[in-house]
Scaffold this motif. Structure first.
Motif, PDB file in Angstrom:
ATOM      1  N   ILE A  82       0.839  -1.200   0.000  1.00 25.23           N
ATOM      2  CA  ILE A  82       0.000   0.000   0.000  1.00 25.23           C
ATOM      3  C   ILE A  82       0.872   1.248   0.000  1.00 25.23           C
ATOM      4  O   ILE A  82       0.624   2.206  -0.738  1.00 25.23           O
ATOM      5  CB  ILE A  82      -0.946  -0.002   1.219  1.00 25.23           C
ATOM      6  CG1 ILE A  82      -1.941  -1.155   1.106  1.00 25.23           C
ATOM      7  CG2 ILE A  82      -1.688   1.325   1.343  1.00 25.23           C
ATOM      8  CD1 ILE A  82      -2.755  -1.389   2.356  1.00 25.23           C
ATOM      9  N   VAL A  83       1.925   1.220   0.815  1.00 29.04           N
ATOM     10  CA  VAL A  83       2.834   2.366   0.900  1.00 29.04           C
ATOM     11  C   VAL A  83       3.480   2.629  -0.456  1.00 29.04           C
ATOM     12  O   VAL A  83       3.529   3.774  -0.918  1.00 29.04           O
ATOM     13  CB  VAL A  83       3.899   2.123   1.994  1.00 29.04           C
ATOM     14  CG1 VAL A  83       4.992   3.177   1.943  1.00 29.04           C
ATOM     15  CG2 VAL A  83       3.242   2.092   3.370  1.00 29.04           C
ATOM     16  N   PHE A  84       3.962   1.584  -1.123  1.00 29.74           N
ATOM     17  CA  PHE A  84       4.622   1.773  -2.418  1.00 29.74           C
ATOM     18  C   PHE A  84       3.622   2.130  -3.512  1.00 29.74           C
ATOM     19  O   PHE A  84       3.929   2.932  -4.398  1.00 29.74           O
ATOM     20  CB  PHE A  84       5.416   0.520  -2.804  1.00 29.74           C
ATOM     21  CG  PHE A  84       6.737   0.418  -2.076  1.00 29.74           C
ATOM     22  CD1 PHE A  84       7.776   1.287  -2.367  1.00 29.74           C
ATOM     23  CD2 PHE A  84       6.925  -0.540  -1.099  1.00 29.74           C
ATOM     24  CE1 PHE A  84       8.986   1.208  -1.694  1.00 29.74           C
ATOM     25  CE2 PHE A  84       8.131  -0.634  -0.418  1.00 29.74           C
ATOM     26  CZ  PHE A  84       9.160   0.242  -0.721  1.00 29.74           C
ATOM     27  N   THR A  85       2.433   1.561  -3.472  1.00 26.84           N
ATOM     28  CA  THR A  85       1.419   1.876  -4.483  1.00 26.84           C
ATOM     29  C   THR A  85       1.042   3.349  -4.444  1.00 26.84           C
ATOM     30  O   THR A  85       0.867   3.983  -5.476  1.00 26.84           O
ATOM     31  CB  THR A  85       0.164   1.004  -4.267  1.00 26.84           C
ATOM     32  OG1 THR A  85       0.530  -0.353  -4.453  1.00 26.84           O
ATOM     33  CG2 THR A  85      -0.940   1.368  -5.251  1.00 26.84           C
ATOM     34  N   HIS A  86       0.925   3.906  -3.233  1.00 29.17           N
ATOM     35  CA  HIS A  86       0.518   5.304  -3.079  1.00 29.17           C
ATOM     36  C   HIS A  86       1.711   6.264  -2.967  1.00 29.17           C
ATOM     37  O   HIS A  86       1.520   7.433  -2.652  1.00 29.17           O
ATOM     38  CB  HIS A  86      -0.389   5.441  -1.853  1.00 29.17           C
ATOM     39  CG  HIS A  86      -1.705   4.770  -2.035  1.00 29.17           C
ATOM     40  ND1 HIS A  86      -2.769   5.357  -2.678  1.00 29.17           N
ATOM     41  CD2 HIS A  86      -2.139   3.533  -1.676  1.00 29.17           C
ATOM     42  CE1 HIS A  86      -3.790   4.536  -2.697  1.00 29.17           C
ATOM     43  NE2 HIS A  86      -3.434   3.415  -2.092  1.00 29.17           N
ATOM     44  N   PHE A  97       2.143   4.612  10.712  1.00 33.62           N
ATOM     45  CA  PHE A  97       0.917   4.033  11.260  1.00 33.62           C
ATOM     46  C   PHE A  97      -0.184   5.078  11.371  1.00 33.62           C
ATOM     47  O   PHE A  97      -1.331   4.816  11.054  1.00 33.62           O
ATOM     48  CB  PHE A  97       1.235   3.427  12.630  1.00 33.62           C
ATOM     49  CG  PHE A  97       0.128   2.623  13.223  1.00 33.62           C
ATOM     50  CD1 PHE A  97      -0.038   1.307  12.875  1.00 33.62           C
ATOM     51  CD2 PHE A  97      -0.741   3.180  14.131  1.00 33.62           C
ATOM     52  CE1 PHE A  97      -1.051   0.548  13.416  1.00 33.62           C
ATOM     53  CE2 PHE A  97      -1.762   2.438  14.687  1.00 33.62           C
ATOM     54  CZ  PHE A  97      -1.919   1.118  14.325  1.00 33.62           C
ATOM     55  N   PHE A  98       0.166   6.286  11.808  1.00 37.93           N
ATOM     56  CA  PHE A  98      -0.843   7.298  12.087  1.00 37.93           C
ATOM     57  C   PHE A  98      -0.967   8.381  11.024  1.00 37.93           C
ATOM     58  O   PHE A  98      -1.957   9.101  11.004  1.00 37.93           O
ATOM     59  CB  PHE A  98      -0.548   7.968  13.434  1.00 37.93           C
ATOM     60  CG  PHE A  98      -0.670   7.024  14.593  1.00 37.93           C
ATOM     61  CD1 PHE A  98      -1.906   6.586  15.019  1.00 37.93           C
ATOM     62  CD2 PHE A  98       0.456   6.556  15.240  1.00 37.93           C
ATOM     63  CE1 PHE A  98      -2.024   5.709  16.081  1.00 37.93           C
ATOM     64  CE2 PHE A  98       0.354   5.680  16.301  1.00 37.93           C
ATOM     65  CZ  PHE A  98      -0.898   5.261  16.728  1.00 37.93           C
ATOM     66  N   GLN A  99       0.033   8.517  10.148  1.00 37.32           N
ATOM     67  CA  GLN A  99      -0.016   9.601   9.184  1.00 37.32           C
ATOM     68  C   GLN A  99      -0.215   9.106   7.761  1.00 37.32           C
ATOM     69  O   GLN A  99      -1.081   9.601   7.054  1.00 37.32           O
ATOM     70  CB  GLN A  99       1.263  10.430   9.272  1.00 37.32           C
ATOM     71  CG  GLN A  99       1.379  11.153  10.594  1.00 37.32           C
ATOM     72  CD  GLN A  99       2.758  11.769  10.812  1.00 37.32           C
ATOM     73  OE1 GLN A  99       3.680  11.535  10.053  1.00 37.32           O
ATOM     74  NE2 GLN A  99       2.889  12.545  11.867  1.00 37.32           N
ATOM     75  N   THR A 100       0.576   8.168   7.338  1.00 36.40           N
ATOM     76  CA  THR A 100       0.506   7.770   5.934  1.00 36.40           C
ATOM     77  C   THR A 100      -0.518   6.668   5.671  1.00 36.40           C
ATOM     78  O   THR A 100      -1.202   6.696   4.659  1.00 36.40           O
ATOM     79  CB  THR A 100       1.885   7.319   5.417  1.00 36.40           C
ATOM     80  OG1 THR A 100       2.350   6.252   6.233  1.00 36.40           O
ATOM     81  CG2 THR A 100       2.875   8.440   5.442  1.00 36.40           C
ATOM     82  N   LEU A 101      -0.628   5.698   6.574  1.00 31.93           N
ATOM     83  CA  LEU A 101      -1.590   4.621   6.344  1.00 31.93           C
ATOM     84  C   LEU A 101      -3.038   5.092   6.307  1.00 31.93           C
ATOM     85  O   LEU A 101      -3.799   4.626   5.462  1.00 31.93           O
ATOM     86  CB  LEU A 101      -1.422   3.512   7.382  1.00 31.93           C
ATOM     87  CG  LEU A 101      -0.364   2.480   7.012  1.00 31.93           C
ATOM     88  CD1 LEU A 101      -0.260   1.418   8.093  1.00 31.93           C
ATOM     89  CD2 LEU A 101      -0.643   1.830   5.691  1.00 31.93           C
ATOM     90  N   PRO A 102      -3.467   6.009   7.176  1.00 27.52           N
ATOM     91  CA  PRO A 102      -4.848   6.478   7.039  1.00 27.52           C
ATOM     92  C   PRO A 102      -5.128   7.105   5.676  1.00 27.52           C
ATOM     93  O   PRO A 102      -6.218   6.947   5.131  1.00 27.52           O
ATOM     94  CB  PRO A 102      -4.984   7.519   8.160  1.00 27.52           C
ATOM     95  CG  PRO A 102      -4.019   7.065   9.194  1.00 27.52           C
ATOM     96  CD  PRO A 102      -2.851   6.515   8.405  1.00 27.52           C
ATOM     97  N   ALA A 106      -7.884   5.301   3.229  1.00 32.70           N
ATOM     98  CA  ALA A 106      -9.136   6.042   3.082  1.00 32.70           C
ATOM     99  C   ALA A 106      -9.949   5.495   1.919  1.00 32.70           C
ATOM    100  O   ALA A 106     -11.177   5.448   1.967  1.00 32.70           O
ATOM    101  CB  ALA A 106      -8.845   7.522   2.885  1.00 32.70           C
ATOM    102  N   GLU A 107      -9.258   5.043   0.887  1.00 31.75           N
ATOM    103  CA  GLU A 107      -9.927   4.466  -0.276  1.00 31.75           C
ATOM    104  C   GLU A 107     -10.628   3.158   0.078  1.00 31.75           C
ATOM    105  O   GLU A 107     -11.672   2.833  -0.461  1.00 31.75           O
ATOM    106  CB  GLU A 107      -8.887   4.226  -1.371  1.00 31.75           C
ATOM    107  CG  GLU A 107      -9.443   3.696  -2.663  1.00 31.75           C
ATOM    108  CD  GLU A 107      -8.346   3.504  -3.696  1.00 31.75           C
ATOM    109  OE1 GLU A 107      -8.601   2.783  -4.661  1.00 31.75           O
ATOM    110  OE2 GLU A 107      -7.239   4.059  -3.535  1.00 31.75           O
ATOM    111  N   TYR A 108     -10.047   2.429   1.002  1.00 30.82           N
ATOM    112  CA  TYR A 108     -10.600   1.153   1.442  1.00 30.82           C
ATOM    113  C   TYR A 108     -11.008   1.301   2.912  1.00 30.82           C
ATOM    114  O   TYR A 108     -10.403   0.713   3.798  1.00 30.82           O
ATOM    115  CB  TYR A 108      -9.552   0.048   1.303  1.00 30.82           C
ATOM    116  CG  TYR A 108      -8.837   0.043  -0.024  1.00 30.82           C
ATOM    117  CD1 TYR A 108      -9.486  -0.383  -1.170  1.00 30.82           C
ATOM    118  CD2 TYR A 108      -7.517   0.474  -0.133  1.00 30.82           C
ATOM    119  CE1 TYR A 108      -8.843  -0.391  -2.387  1.00 30.82           C
ATOM    120  CE2 TYR A 108      -6.866   0.470  -1.350  1.00 30.82           C
ATOM    121  CZ  TYR A 108      -7.531   0.038  -2.470  1.00 30.82           C
ATOM    122  OH  TYR A 108      -6.899   0.041  -3.671  1.00 30.82           O
TER     123      TYR A 108
END
Length: 182
Positions: A82-86, A97-102, A106-108
């Protein structure tokens, strides 16, 4: 969910890059190891005090080590694609965990909700093991039931923790925009 970042994630996770090992990284890793061992020892003593005598401790330790490693690898294989895709910053550390993953989740929203529910459950179960020594001491010292001692200890620890939450340093952190929206 199909992710175009899976190949990059697998390469990132399983290809060693020894050039990244610097004295600063080694010191940070040593500090993290000492912290983890300290917390881990406290938890092991707590759970060990309730362990039945017929438990095979080396076997249980091996099982826990294998399962913990598999969970960590699975989490990496779930998060890093997910990190690399976005095109998110994978070096954000705990901030991921708290900044980039949300942002990515958000799409899912249903996966994001499940992810954070499980993270909350992990935090609560970890907190129980850290609260246990204090609750056991309070129960024994003041002749209270375990449940009352746990509630009183938890309330006292939460009250002390709220002091740091409402400290001037916390509000300075918020003012600088580092915590994001509340």
């Amino acid at each position: 969910i199909s992710s175009g970042g899976t190949a990059q994630a697998v390469t990132f996770m399983f290809t060693p890059d020894f050039s990244k090992i610097t004295p600063e990284v080694a010191v940070s890793a040593l500090g993290q190891a000492c912290f983890s061992i300290g917390i881990g020892n406290a938890i092991m003593i707590t759970y060990g005090s309730y362990l039945p005598k017929d438990v095979n401790i080396p076997g249980a330790a091996a099982t826990i080590s294998v399962v913990d490693t598999l969970v960590a690898i699975t989490a990496g294989l779930a998060i890093f694609p997910i990190v690399f895709t976005h095109n998110l910053d994978f070096s954000a550390g705990a901030g991921i965990f708290f900044q980039t993953l949300p942002t990515a989740l958000a799409e899912y929203w249903y996966i994001g909700a499940a992810f954070f529910f499980l993270a909350f459950f992990a935090a609560i179960t970890s907190s129980v093991s850290l609260l246990e020594p204090t609750a056991a001491f309070v129960a024994e010292k003041f002749n209270l039931t375990k449940a009352k001692a746990a509630w009183l200890s938890g309330l006292a620890i939460t009250t002390v923790g709220l002091g740091s939450l409402f400290s001037p340093a916390f509000f300075e952190f918020i003012d600088q925009g580092l915590a994001g929206p509340i």
